[in-house]
Design an enzyme around this catalytic site. Structure first.
Site, PDB file in Angstrom:
ATOM      1  N   ASP A   1       0.827  -1.196   0.000  1.00 35.83           N
ATOM      2  CA  ASP A   1       0.000   0.000   0.000  1.00 35.83           C
ATOM      3  C   ASP A   1       0.877   1.268   0.000  1.00 35.83           C
ATOM      4  OD1 ASP A   1      -2.206  -1.623   0.261  1.00 35.83           O
ATOM      5  OD2 ASP A   1      -2.275  -1.416   2.444  1.00 35.83           O
TER       6      ASP A   1
HETATM    7  N1  URA Z   1      -1.429  -5.755   4.193  1.00 34.71           N
HETATM    8  C1  URA Z   1      -1.828  -4.471   4.222  1.00 34.71           C
HETATM    9  O1  URA Z   1      -2.799  -4.119   4.890  1.00 34.71           O
HETATM   10  N2  URA Z   1      -1.127  -3.580   3.497  1.00 34.71           N
HETATM   11  C2  URA Z   1      -0.045  -3.903   2.760  1.00 34.71           C
HETATM   12  O2  URA Z   1       0.555  -3.037   2.130  1.00 34.71           O
HETATM   13  C3  URA Z   1       0.357  -5.242   2.744  1.00 34.71           C
HETATM   14  C4  URA Z   1      -0.354  -6.148   3.470  1.00 34.71           C
END
Ligand code: URA
Length: 227
Positions: free
Chosen positions: A82
């Site tokens: 993310d």
């Molecule tokens: N889980 C999440 O919530 N975000 C990420 O970037 C990777 C795994």
């Protein structure tokens, strides 16, 4: 042999003749380019960076982070993190490997360090370890290690095989402990080590071999299922 092969302009007829990268090899008058080795790059993706090479919204991308190095080939991220997650991101131009390692069926083990609001109860830890319900279906069992726990905030290492959208955040949110910071510490055999945010390095040959073993195992499992 018909004299089709030349090395540095001279016809070579001996089978098994070796060459070095500087040699010019011709076949039937055409220069044969040596196969380039694939690139395997490990990035510590910083916060505030999108895991794409281009962003129509003009946000900072992993291509901006990679700019420090001149990559001539098409490098793609293996999976994604993310915008607000930092940590280990593998990038490669080895499309076949990237495909296998990102396929949901072959879930590579990933470990995240999550900073949470509040403190998990032992019942909540057990729920995650059993496999908790999420709105897009049950999550597979997670491995958990509580690194530090205070009443107002905790640090927890969580290992999962799946890679569903915002999965780690959603798991803790569901338990009433919003994530306030998330870093991926490990992607399969690749650890974050001492790589600082925004830093990149080549994967070691040991890491690349381990990735290939993972991919081969995944493909073998797939072939068996297909029989
Ligand atoms: N889980 C999440 O919530 N975000 C990420 O970037 C990777 C795994």
């Amino acid at each position: 042999m018909a004299g089709l092969v030349r090395v540095n302009g001279r016809v070579v007829r001996e089978l098994g003749t070796s060459v070095v990268p500087e040699d010019v090899v011709e076949f039937g008058g055409r220069i044969v380019a040596p196969a380039l080795e694939s690139a395997y790059i490990v990035m510590n993706k910083p916060l505030g960076v999108v895991t794409t090479m281009r962003d129509p919204e003009g946000r900072r991308t992993i291509a901006d982070v990679l700019k420090a190095r001149d990559y001539q080939r098409r490098i793609v991220p293996v999976g994604r993190l993310d915008y607000d997650t930092a940590g280990v991101l593998l990038l490669t131009d080895d499309g076949a490997l990237a495909h296998v390692l990102t396929h949901p069926r072959f879930g590579v083990e990933k470990t995240y360090r999550a900073m949470l609001r509040g403190r998990l109860t032992s019942a909540q830890v057990a729920e995650m370890q059993r496999g908790m319900k999420l709105d897009d279906g049950p999550a597979e069992p997670a491995q958990l290690r509580v690194v530090a726990a205070r009443r107002d905030a905790s640090s927890v290492d969580v290992t999962i095989h799946e890679g569903r959208n915002r999965q780690v955040r959603r798991m803790f949110e569901e338990l009433g402990h919003p994530v306030i910071g998330l870093t991926r510490l490990r992607f399969g055999p690749i650890g974050l080590g001492t790589l600082g945010p925004g830093e990149i390095r080549d994967a070691t040959s040991r890491e690349v071999s381990a990735l290939r073993v993972l991919a081969d195992a995944a493909k073998a499992g797939d072939d068996e299922d297909g029989e």
